[in-house]
Design a protein around this motif. Structure first.
Motif, PDB file in Angstrom:
ATOM      1  N   ALA A  44       0.836  -1.207   0.000  1.00  0.00           N
ATOM      2  CA  ALA A  44       0.000   0.000   0.000  1.00  0.00           C
ATOM      3  C   ALA A  44       0.862   1.244   0.000  1.00  0.00           C
ATOM      4  CB  ALA A  44      -0.916  -0.007   1.223  1.00  0.00           C
ATOM      5  N   PHE A  45       1.924   1.239   0.787  1.00  0.00           N
ATOM      6  CA  PHE A  45       2.827   2.388   0.830  1.00  0.00           C
ATOM      7  C   PHE A  45       3.677   2.474  -0.425  1.00  0.00           C
ATOM      8  CE2 PHE A  45       2.462   2.317   5.560  1.00  0.00           C
ATOM      9  CZ  PHE A  45       2.119   3.627   5.706  1.00  0.00           C
ATOM     10  N   GLY A  46       4.124   1.346  -0.938  1.00  0.00           N
ATOM     11  CA  GLY A  46       5.126   1.362  -1.992  1.00  0.00           C
ATOM     12  C   GLY A  46       6.462   1.062  -1.363  1.00  0.00           C
ATOM     13  N   GLU A  47       7.006  -0.137  -1.644  1.00  0.00           N
ATOM     14  CA  GLU A  47       8.196  -0.594  -0.932  1.00  0.00           C
ATOM     15  C   GLU A  47       9.382   0.338  -1.127  1.00  0.00           C
ATOM     16  OE1 GLU A  47       8.894  -4.567  -2.168  1.00  0.00           O
ATOM     17  OE2 GLU A  47       7.154  -5.390  -1.117  1.00  0.00           O
ATOM     18  N   GLU A  48       9.449   0.998  -2.273  1.00  0.00           N
ATOM     19  CA  GLU A  48      10.605   1.834  -2.570  1.00  0.00           C
ATOM     20  C   GLU A  48      10.345   3.302  -2.259  1.00  0.00           C
ATOM     21  OE1 GLU A  48      12.026   1.138  -6.517  1.00  0.00           O
ATOM     22  OE2 GLU A  48      11.456  -0.961  -6.466  1.00  0.00           O
TER      23      GLU A  48
ATOM     24  N   HIS B 135       3.419  16.262  -6.942  1.00  0.00           N
ATOM     25  CA  HIS B 135       3.538  17.374  -6.000  1.00  0.00           C
ATOM     26  C   HIS B 135       4.992  17.440  -5.558  1.00  0.00           C
ATOM     27  CE1 HIS B 135       2.081  20.417  -3.299  1.00  0.00           C
ATOM     28  NE2 HIS B 135       0.820  20.136  -3.573  1.00  0.00           N
ATOM     29  N   PHE B 136       5.334  18.471  -4.773  1.00  0.00           N
ATOM     30  CA  PHE B 136       6.705  18.548  -4.270  1.00  0.00           C
ATOM     31  C   PHE B 136       6.790  18.156  -2.797  1.00  0.00           C
ATOM     32  CE2 PHE B 136       4.925  22.860  -4.007  1.00  0.00           C
ATOM     33  CZ  PHE B 136       5.076  23.120  -2.652  1.00  0.00           C
ATOM     34  N   LEU B 137       5.656  17.770  -2.207  1.00  0.00           N
ATOM     35  CA  LEU B 137       5.671  17.207  -0.866  1.00  0.00           C
ATOM     36  C   LEU B 137       4.519  16.212  -0.727  1.00  0.00           C
ATOM     37  CD1 LEU B 137       3.218  18.749   0.831  1.00  0.00           C
ATOM     38  CD2 LEU B 137       4.899  20.543   1.024  1.00  0.00           C
ATOM     39  N   CYS B 138       4.569  15.414   0.320  1.00  0.00           N
ATOM     40  CA  CYS B 138       3.523  14.413   0.553  1.00  0.00           C
ATOM     41  C   CYS B 138       2.324  15.096   1.195  1.00  0.00           C
ATOM     42  CB  CYS B 138       4.061  13.290   1.435  1.00  0.00           C
ATOM     43  SG  CYS B 138       5.270  12.227   0.630  1.00  0.00           S
ATOM     44  N   GLU B 139       1.432  15.609   0.376  1.00  0.00           N
ATOM     45  CA  GLU B 139       0.254  16.299   0.872  1.00  0.00           C
ATOM     46  C   GLU B 139      -0.981  15.464   0.583  1.00  0.00           C
ATOM     47  OE1 GLU B 139      -0.773  20.856   1.438  1.00  0.00           O
ATOM     48  OE2 GLU B 139      -0.714  20.288  -0.650  1.00  0.00           O
ATOM     49  N   MET B 140      -1.964  15.545   1.457  1.00  0.00           N
ATOM     50  CA  MET B 140      -3.117  14.650   1.408  1.00  0.00           C
ATOM     51  C   MET B 140      -3.862  14.645   0.069  1.00  0.00           C
ATOM     52  SD  MET B 140      -6.237  14.311   4.151  1.00  0.00           S
ATOM     53  CE  MET B 140      -7.084  15.793   3.590  1.00  0.00           C
ATOM     54  N   PRO B 141      -4.256  15.794  -0.523  1.00  0.00           N
ATOM     55  CA  PRO B 141      -4.983  15.733  -1.789  1.00  0.00           C
ATOM     56  C   PRO B 141      -4.213  15.027  -2.899  1.00  0.00           C
ATOM     57  CG  PRO B 141      -5.171  17.914  -0.820  1.00  0.00           C
ATOM     58  CD  PRO B 141      -4.149  17.182  -0.012  1.00  0.00           C
ATOM     59  N   ALA B 142      -2.902  15.259  -2.985  1.00  0.00           N
ATOM     60  CA  ALA B 142      -2.101  14.611  -4.029  1.00  0.00           C
ATOM     61  C   ALA B 142      -2.008  13.115  -3.800  1.00  0.00           C
ATOM     62  CB  ALA B 142      -0.699  15.230  -4.069  1.00  0.00           C
ATOM     63  N   LEU B 143      -1.890  12.670  -2.552  1.00  0.00           N
ATOM     64  CA  LEU B 143      -1.803  11.241  -2.254  1.00  0.00           C
ATOM     65  C   LEU B 143      -3.140  10.544  -2.477  1.00  0.00           C
ATOM     66  CD1 LEU B 143       0.412  11.354   0.963  1.00  0.00           C
ATOM     67  CD2 LEU B 143       1.087  10.525  -1.297  1.00  0.00           C
ATOM     68  N   ILE B 144      -4.239  11.189  -2.154  1.00  0.00           N
ATOM     69  CA  ILE B 144      -5.563  10.614  -2.409  1.00  0.00           C
ATOM     70  C   ILE B 144      -5.798  10.464  -3.906  1.00  0.00           C
ATOM     71  CG2 ILE B 144      -8.046  11.057  -2.244  1.00  0.00           C
ATOM     72  CD1 ILE B 144      -7.604  12.235   0.507  1.00  0.00           C
ATOM     73  N   ALA B 145      -5.330  11.438  -4.684  1.00  0.00           N
ATOM     74  CA  ALA B 145      -5.517  11.388  -6.141  1.00  0.00           C
ATOM     75  C   ALA B 145      -4.781  10.214  -6.774  1.00  0.00           C
ATOM     76  CB  ALA B 145      -5.052  12.697  -6.775  1.00  0.00           C
ATOM     77  N   MET B 146      -3.771   9.655  -6.105  1.00  0.00           N
ATOM     78  CA  MET B 146      -3.012   8.518  -6.633  1.00  0.00           C
ATOM     79  C   MET B 146      -3.720   7.189  -6.420  1.00  0.00           C
ATOM     80  SD  MET B 146       0.722   9.495  -5.154  1.00  0.00           S
ATOM     81  CE  MET B 146       1.389   7.873  -5.548  1.00  0.00           C
ATOM     82  N   ALA B 147      -4.731   7.136  -5.565  1.00  0.00           N
ATOM     83  CA  ALA B 147      -5.356   5.870  -5.187  1.00  0.00           C
ATOM     84  C   ALA B 147      -6.040   5.205  -6.382  1.00  0.00           C
ATOM     85  CB  ALA B 147      -6.353   6.093  -4.072  1.00  0.00           C
ATOM     86  N   CYS B 148      -6.044   3.861  -6.379  1.00  0.00           N
ATOM     87  CA  CYS B 148      -6.699   3.115  -7.459  1.00  0.00           C
ATOM     88  C   CYS B 148      -7.992   2.476  -6.957  1.00  0.00           C
ATOM     89  CB  CYS B 148      -5.754   2.051  -8.020  1.00  0.00           C
ATOM     90  SG  CYS B 148      -5.158   0.871  -6.796  1.00  0.00           S
TER      91      CYS B 148
ATOM     92  N   GLY C 127       0.805   0.051  -7.175  1.00  0.00           N
ATOM     93  CA  GLY C 127       2.169   0.234  -7.663  1.00  0.00           C
ATOM     94  C   GLY C 127       2.541   1.651  -8.055  1.00  0.00           C
ATOM     95  N   ARG C 128       1.622   2.570  -7.993  1.00  0.00           N
ATOM     96  CA  ARG C 128       1.927   3.965  -8.361  1.00  0.00           C
ATOM     97  C   ARG C 128       2.816   4.601  -7.296  1.00  0.00           C
ATOM     98  NH1 ARG C 128      -4.361   5.648  -9.552  1.00  0.00           N
ATOM     99  NH2 ARG C 128      -4.736   4.211 -11.291  1.00  0.00           N
ATOM    100  N   ARG C 129       3.896   5.221  -7.743  1.00  0.00           N
ATOM    101  CA  ARG C 129       4.856   5.827  -6.811  1.00  0.00           C
ATOM    102  C   ARG C 129       5.040   7.326  -7.043  1.00  0.00           C
ATOM    103  NH1 ARG C 129      10.059   3.996  -7.887  1.00  0.00           N
ATOM    104  NH2 ARG C 129      10.676   4.922  -5.896  1.00  0.00           N
ATOM    105  N   ARG C 130       4.594   7.812  -8.192  1.00  0.00           N
ATOM    106  CA  ARG C 130       4.849   9.203  -8.563  1.00  0.00           C
ATOM    107  C   ARG C 130       3.775  10.123  -7.964  1.00  0.00           C
ATOM    108  NH1 ARG C 130       8.301  10.093 -12.797  1.00  0.00           N
ATOM    109  NH2 ARG C 130       7.093  11.877 -13.539  1.00  0.00           N
TER     110      ARG C 130
END
Length: 314
Positions: A7-11, A177-190, A171-174
């Motif tokens: 869920a986090f992304g191992e790398e 954004h330039f920091l780990c902010e909530m809206p950008a991380l939610i937008a990555m969800a599948c 598997g999405r890691r990109r």
């Protein structure tokens, strides 16, 4: 069901930021570094003045020192990583680094929302209840209000940060954004994030809109009290004590409401980046200037502290 590592992304994650515009990155590196140093200098100076000058041991400056400490922590939790990303091709951030950054951004942003409301109440008590001000804003209550601001911000982050990080991303890691902010991380969800977005909105109402409503109510009472004043000098003094706080509220809330009170599918990544950049580096550096340029107490305190330091050197 995915495990935590997948869920986090191992790398870890890749903070895309402004990597598609290398010339902009170079310019931003210089600008961000300058604003970061200004933020540290201005806010640490306010904290130092409050600690060294007994005449600033009032509720107003106690809360201002809290705000300055908050701004130092907020920028230091995100700007060093941003500077690292801007200066070279390496855009990666570890899982732990991303988790810490997200937690701090959410927590300290929430603290500022509540702390600004507390400061508005302090101004209301000073302008509208001047004869009872010392009783209303006694040291114990000030400590309790400041503690409530810090606890509410970190409590909100304790709810939202883990749920945001544990979203399946296939598997999405990109991170766009330039920091780990909530809206950008939610937008990555599948997966469907409607439930998490509803929870985020409900908490945002409590941590953002409720304090804003208290601020507006306080200033509504302040405006009526000022209009009733017969003395022009009294009106100028009241305006002077409140204008700096109003400017800070406008700068901070204008960007935060856009970032956190809209659906993820309406979130514009480019606008989000620049607005985050604004409240991450510009607002914390401007706060000390807004509170000191027109503040005679702070200017006089600075002269006394510098005068004592100069006398000791001689």
């Amino acid at each position: 069901m995915q495990d935590n590592a997948s869920a986090f992304g191992e790398e870890g994650f890749v903070l895309v930021g402004f990597s598609d515009r290398p010339r902009l990155e170079l310019a931003l590196f210089v600008v961000v570094l300058a604003f970061y140093l200004l933020t540290l200098l201005g806010n640490l100076a306010i904290i130092l003045l409050w600690a060294l000058e007994p005449r600033l041991r009032t509720p107003m400056y106690f809360f201002l020192a809290n705000l300055s400490f908050l701004d130092v922590c907020f920028t230091s939790g995100s700007v060093p990583q941003l500077l690292h990303n801007l200066r070279g091709p390496d855009k990666t951030i570890s899982v732990v680094g991303c988790a810490v950054q997200l937690y701090l951004v959410l927590a300290l942003g929430g603290v500022e929302c509540v702390l600004l409301a507390v400061m508005a109440y302090d101004r209301y008590a000073a302008v509208c209840r001047p004869l009872h001000y010392a009783v209303l804003m006694h040291p114990r209550l000030c400590a309790q209000l400041a503690s409530a601001a810090w606890l509410s911000g970190f409590g909100n982050s304790l709810v939202m940060a883990p749920q945001t990080l544990l979203l399946p991303r296939c598997g999405r890691r990109r991170v766009d954004h330039f920091l780990c902010e909530m809206p950008a991380l939610i937008a990555m969800a599948c997966v469907d994030t409607a439930g998490l977005e509803a929870l985020a909105f409900a908490l945002a109402v409590l941590i953002i809109l409720a304090p804003l409503a208290l601020i507006l109510t306080s200033y509504g009472h302040i405006a009526r009290a000022v209009l009733r004043m017969r003395s022009a000098a009294g009106r100028r003094k009241a305006f002077g004590t409140c204008s700096s706080h109003l400017a800070v509220v406008s700068l901070f809330y204008g960007t935060v409401i856009y970032m956190y009170l809209q659906p993820a599918d309406a979130y514009s990544q480019d606008q989000g980046k620049f607005l985050t950049l604004f409240y991450t580096i510009v607002t914390p550096s401007v706060n000390p200037l807004l509170y000191t340029l027109r503040n005679k107490d702070v200017k006089e305190a600075a002269k006394r502290v510098l005068g004592k330091a100069g006398a000791e050197v001689q």
